[in-house]
Write an enzyme that holds these catalytic residues in place. Structure first.
Site, PDB file in Angstrom:
ATOM      1  N   GLU A  67      43.584  63.071  75.121  1.00 55.56           N
ATOM      2  CA  GLU A  67      42.745  64.140  75.650  1.00 55.56           C
ATOM      3  C   GLU A  67      41.291  63.795  75.400  1.00 55.56           C
ATOM      4  OE1 GLU A  67      42.717  67.129  71.793  1.00 55.56           O
ATOM      5  OE2 GLU A  67      44.196  67.475  73.381  1.00 55.56           O
ATOM      6  N   ASP A  78      28.849  51.507  77.888  1.00 53.18           N
ATOM      7  CA  ASP A  78      29.582  52.286  76.876  1.00 53.18           C
ATOM      8  C   ASP A  78      30.860  51.553  76.463  1.00 53.18           C
ATOM      9  OD1 ASP A  78      29.914  54.436  75.166  1.00 53.18           O
ATOM     10  OD2 ASP A  78      31.005  55.640  76.635  1.00 53.18           O
ATOM     11  N   ALA A 137      47.706  50.373  81.105  1.00 55.37           N
ATOM     12  CA  ALA A 137      47.086  49.115  80.657  1.00 55.37           C
ATOM     13  C   ALA A 137      47.133  48.909  79.147  1.00 55.37           C
ATOM     14  CB  ALA A 137      45.634  49.053  81.140  1.00 55.37           C
ATOM     15  N   GLY A 138      47.910  49.711  78.436  1.00 56.92           N
ATOM     16  CA  GLY A 138      48.115  49.419  77.022  1.00 56.92           C
ATOM     17  C   GLY A 138      47.361  50.305  76.064  1.00 56.92           C
ATOM     18  N   GLY A 149      39.237  66.714  79.876  1.00 57.79           N
ATOM     19  CA  GLY A 149      40.551  67.228  80.243  1.00 57.79           C
ATOM     20  C   GLY A 149      41.677  66.505  79.542  1.00 57.79           C
TER      21      GLY A 149
END
Length: 485
Positions: free
Chosen positions: A160, A337, A298-299, A164
């Protein structure tokens, strides 16, 4: 802090720290008359919006458009209307509000129109229409019809964020996908924050799809290499830049209506077992809009993954650098980021990761791990139209005041490097994040076999990279000239 499952998965958490809002529990009674009234009116409703303008909010999701002209850059105000976008910004459009639309990933022809009137409520409907077109829809789909409970049996919540909820779902085709569900265009605050409008969600959709589209030539190139073609003999004149290391977008959907009961049950289970910092989605109105990003699984994130040795971490670092290099050359991309929650790692049986940078095929050994880069909420990217999408971080002073982890220092280094102009393109910001990632690999990752010669050898290689990476002006320069490649 953001809560995640043990096997934290793809394209999920953004960097914002969630505040503890306390637990909110599901309402036991739903007003069925109100729900039925919503369903009956869903396809007949005329959308004219609640807001009268598309003014920028001081948030990370701000979209701005700039025209890049030689060495100067004409600032434009935030994007306000999205309708027929088919060309470069004209020289006489400086400091005017513009409208965008049809930012097709595959189309190279776009159009731009200068607005004659700023206060125009039709802009909200136009932004909504643009999002629907990107979703290949003409109207929002009823949420629990798009994702009925019968098809959500193999599903669980894995994470989360402030934006959202995130679920891992085995889709109709049998493949595991991540559902990133973002409430939009409503008045109800979500986890203490205002919802994004349709105009504000566009940057996340467009950037994710542009980067995902860079993977399309890779399968063909790898097939040729697997058949014995020499990498130096490949004719790549038609493919200048390509990579499959950015997260794959499977689908984007705009839905509307009450949260599916199955997903609410899974939300409550996550809350009971792990504790959630988010508000219960059942509290949102029954006519709430959502964007659902369906992304490849993707892990785990870099922070959670345990490597066999530094040999795997070194291989992963080179994959990350390759992806950034391709993004720079193809789209003037800066991630801005790339903390270790936004680098995902998955076991891989592929021997090589393949990319194309400036028409040159580049292969790096995977060593049993595959990297994927996610979360472009702060990213900067230039469209083929000549316009740039970016986030004006000058509006988020709190981002530069945080201390404790090196990632916060990187934000300040980026600000100093760009002199506060977040529209500017400076790929050295990617180098700053590569330096950060190398540092994490040396000081914070978990390794199973630390007493082996191969581990010590690759720790030394990572330390050497950390020592020289800042001398490069871009990730592309590193990939194309450094001895590691």
């Amino acid at each position: 802090m953001t809560a995640v499952a043990d096997n934290f998965d793809c394209s999920i958490l953004d960097d914002e720290t969630t505040k503890n809002k306390g637990r909110r529990y599901r309402q036991s009674v739903i007003d069925t008359m109100e729900l039925q009234k919503f369903r009956d009116s869903l396809h007949d409703e005329t959308i004219n919006g609640r807001r009268s303008t598309f003014m920028c909010k001081p948030s990370r999701s701000t979209i701005k458009i700039v025209k890049e002209i030689r060495d100067s850059r004409a600032s434009l105000r935030s994007s306000t209307l999205y309708d027929d976008f088919k060309g470069f910004l004209s020289e006489d459009c400086d400091d005017t509000i513009v409208e965008l639309s049809k930012l097709s990933i595959d189309d190279s022809v776009h159009e731009i129109t200068v607005l004659e009137k700023f206060h125009d409520t039709s802009r909200i409907a136009s932004a909504r229409d643009y999002v629907l077109r990107r979703c290949n829809q003409t109207e929002p789909i009823v949420f629990d019809e798009c994702y009925p409970d019968t098809e959500l049996k193999n599903c669980h919540k894995i994470g989360e964020g402030v934006y959202g909820e995130v679920f891992l779902w085995r889709a109709r085709d049998g493949q595991a996908r991540v559902l990133k569900i973002i409430p939009i265009a409503g008045d109800t605050k979500v986890n203490g924050e205002p919802q994004k409008g349709f105009h504000e969600i566009i940057s996340e959709i467009v950037i994710a799809m542009e980067l995902s589209a860079l993977r399309s030539p890779i399968a063909t190139i790898e097939k040729l290499l697997d058949e014995g073609k020499e990498i130096d003999t490949l004719d790549l004149h038609a493919v200048q830049n390509a990579t499959d290391i950015f997260n794959e977008v499977k689908a984007v959907r705009c839905v509307r209506g009450p949260y599916p009961a199955r997903l609410l049950d899974l939300w409550e289970l996550f809350d009971e077992c792990r504790g959630s910092d988010n508000d219960n989605p059942a509290l949102l109105p029954v006519d709430q809009h959502y964007i659902v990003l369906e992304l490849a699984n993707a892990g785990q994130d870099l922070e959670s993954y345990q490597f066999n040795s530094a040999e795997q971490a070194h291989a992963l670092f080179l994959q990350v650098a390759l992806a950034l290099a391709v993004g720079e050359e193809a789209l003037q991309f800066e991630h801005r980021d790339l903390h270790w929650g936004n680098v995902l790692v998955a076991p891989s049986e592929q021997a090589w990761a393949t990319g194309v940078v400036r028409g040159r095929a580049v292969r790096v050994a995977r060593r049993g791990v595959a990297a994927t880069l996610i979360d472009y909420s702060l990213s900067r990217l230039r469209l083929r139209s000549g316009a740039a999408l970016f986030c004006d971080l000058a509006r988020d002073e709190a981002l530069f005041e945080a201390v404790g982890d090196r990632q916060f220092a990187v934000y300040r280094l980026m600000r100093d490097r760009l002199a506060g102009d977040w529209s500017a393109y400076d790929p050295h910001t990617n180098v700053l994040w590569l330096h950060y990632v190398a540092g994490k690999m040396l000081t914070a990752l978990r390794y199973k076999r630390t007493n082996t010669k191969i581990h010590r050898h690759h720790i030394a290689k990572l330390r050497a990279i950390e020592g020289r990476i800042l001398d490069y002006g871009s990730a592309a320069q590193f990939v194309l000239t450094d001895r590691e490649f």
